[in-house]
Design an enzyme around this catalytic site. Structure first.
Site, PDB file in Angstrom:
ATOM      1  N   LYS A 114      -2.857  -7.815   0.687  1.00 40.36           N
ATOM      2  CA  LYS A 114      -3.267  -7.901   2.096  1.00 40.36           C
ATOM      3  C   LYS A 114      -4.700  -8.421   2.202  1.00 40.36           C
ATOM      4  O   LYS A 114      -5.016  -9.267   3.033  1.00 40.36           O
ATOM      5  CB  LYS A 114      -3.106  -6.534   2.788  1.00 40.36           C
ATOM      6  CG  LYS A 114      -1.628  -6.175   3.008  1.00 40.36           C
ATOM      7  CD  LYS A 114      -1.384  -4.741   3.461  1.00 40.36           C
ATOM      8  CE  LYS A 114       0.119  -4.469   3.457  1.00 40.36           C
ATOM      9  NZ  LYS A 114       0.479  -3.112   3.866  1.00 40.36           N
TER      10      LYS A 114
ATOM     11  N   GLN B 143      -2.434   2.289   4.574  1.00 40.69           N
ATOM     12  CA  GLN B 143      -1.310   2.043   3.673  1.00 40.69           C
ATOM     13  C   GLN B 143      -0.478   3.317   3.510  1.00 40.69           C
ATOM     14  O   GLN B 143      -1.021   4.392   3.250  1.00 40.69           O
ATOM     15  CB  GLN B 143      -1.842   1.551   2.309  1.00 40.69           C
ATOM     16  CG  GLN B 143      -0.757   1.109   1.343  1.00 40.69           C
ATOM     17  CD  GLN B 143       0.049  -0.093   1.835  1.00 40.69           C
ATOM     18  OE1 GLN B 143      -0.445  -0.965   2.531  1.00 40.69           O
ATOM     19  NE2 GLN B 143       1.317  -0.126   1.473  1.00 40.69           N
TER      20      GLN B 143
ATOM     21  N   ASP C 158       0.043  -2.896  12.266  1.00 44.14           N
ATOM     22  CA  ASP C 158       1.311  -2.590  11.585  1.00 44.14           C
ATOM     23  C   ASP C 158       2.459  -2.451  12.590  1.00 44.14           C
ATOM     24  O   ASP C 158       3.625  -2.500  12.205  1.00 44.14           O
ATOM     25  CB  ASP C 158       1.184  -1.255  10.828  1.00 44.14           C
ATOM     26  CG  ASP C 158       1.026  -1.428   9.330  1.00 44.14           C
ATOM     27  OD1 ASP C 158       1.553  -2.419   8.789  1.00 44.14           O
ATOM     28  OD2 ASP C 158       0.376  -0.573   8.704  1.00 44.14           O
TER      29      ASP C 158
HETATM   30  N1  GUN Z   1       4.015   0.917   3.004  1.00 47.57           N
HETATM   31  C1  GUN Z   1       5.143   0.174   2.799  1.00 47.57           C
HETATM   32  N2  GUN Z   1       5.241  -0.798   3.717  1.00 47.57           N
HETATM   33  C2  GUN Z   1       4.159  -0.693   4.520  1.00 47.57           C
HETATM   34  C3  GUN Z   1       3.693  -1.438   5.647  1.00 47.57           C
HETATM   35  O1  GUN Z   1       4.308  -2.392   6.116  1.00 47.57           O
HETATM   36  N3  GUN Z   1       2.522  -1.000   6.178  1.00 47.57           N
HETATM   37  C4  GUN Z   1       1.848   0.064   5.702  1.00 47.57           C
HETATM   38  N4  GUN Z   1       0.728   0.420   6.320  1.00 47.57           N
HETATM   39  N5  GUN Z   1       2.253   0.777   4.661  1.00 47.57           N
HETATM   40  C5  GUN Z   1       3.400   0.398   4.078  1.00 47.57           C
END
Ligand code: GUN
Length: 280
Positions: A52, A96, A119
């Site tokens: 990211k 996350q 998100d």
């Molecule tokens: N953990 C697994 N997929 C995601 C996601 O799309 N966003 C976040 N914040 N955590 C995750």
């Protein structure tokens, strides 16, 4: 022989479009940062977080990394989010998941300002998506819609079967396909006659979290198959929820693992960040 839907290539196209858009926004004085919070050092989460941050650097958005120890309390995390909510230069906040057991994920998600919820997990974002109001869309389902559209797959009027009902993928996926005028069936672990229902799908979206579970008996000839799963097999090789080799001769199009849905999630996260910067 199925067309292989190339998520790597399509996500790259999207990131290049966003890079141009970010430069144009910067020229207008519109900039902003994405705050990325990781609690603990789960290796898979660390890989996602690094990807990211790299994507931010590629398209030209600043990222602020908060790597917090496993023992961080819920109160401390909520305090950090409250501070980031107040910072004008922070346009997106990403925590996350999964979080350590002692922290309530719902509470954390709900603490993020909906204006920075890149998100798309906040109840306000989910509600807006449900009724077709503007807001941030959940990244993986939004990425799948882009994969289908950019591969020329028609959605309107098609029967889409979704396997899985998680808040992150299954539920928002069903709602977005409905928004695209598909006829949608949502199935899950308690569904009876799953193969029979899946064989009715023109578009089958598999997000069940079971390695190489879906075989030929689930697929109608010519169906489009989207595999959201990501696992390691006995040989430590990445694989999805779908038995790719078995299904590829039957489907008209299929996403590979890796290189299918995975890269799209990050591309759509970047899309949400750019949207947030644009909205100021
Ligand atoms: N953990 C697994 N997929 C995601 C996601 O799309 N966003 C976040 N914040 N955590 C995750």
């Amino acid at each position: 022989m199925a067309e292989i839907i190339d998520g790597k290539k399509i996500s790259q196209q999207i990131k290049d479009e966003l890079k141009e858009k970010t430069a144009a926004l910067r020229a207008e004085g519109k900039i902003g940062a994405l705050a990325v919070i990781q609690v603990g050092a789960d290796p898979a989460s660390s890989v996602y977080v690094r990807n990211k941050k790299n994507a931010c650097a590629y398209i030209g958005i600043e990222s602020l990394a908060y790597e917090l120890p496993e023992e961080t309390t819920e109160e401390e995390l909520l305090k950090l989010i409250a501070e980031l909510n107040q910072k004008h230069e922070v346009k997106g906040i990403l925590v996350q998941l999964p979080l350590p057991k002692h922290i309530c994920e719902d509470k954390v998600i709900q603490a993020i300002s909906p204006t920075k919820d890149v998100d798309g997990f906040h109840p306000q974002s989910v509600g807006a998506m449900t009724i077709g109001e503007p807001g941030f869309l959940s990244c993986t389902p939004a990425g799948i819609i882009q994969l289908l559209k950019r591969s020329g797959v028609e959605i309107a009027g098609k029967h889409c079967v979704v396997i899985g009902r998680s808040n992150i993928v299954g539920k928002p996926m069903a709602l977005l396909m409905l928004r695209e005028n598909a006829t949608v069936t949502v199935t899950h672990s308690k569904t009876q006659n799953l193969p029979e229902i899946c064989r009715q799908a023109d578009i089958l979206i598999v997000a069940m979290g079971k390695p190489q579970f879906i075989g030929a008996e689930y697929i109608k000839e010519g169906a489009v198959v989207i595999d959201v799963g990501i696992h390691r097999d006995q040989n430590n090789k990445l694989c999805g929820d779908v038995k790719f080799e078995e299904i590829e001769p039957i489907a008209s199009a299929i996403t590979p693992v890796p290189g299918g849905v995975g890269p799209m999630t990050i591309a759509m996260l970047m899309n949400n960040c750019v949207q947030s910067i644009e909205e100021g």
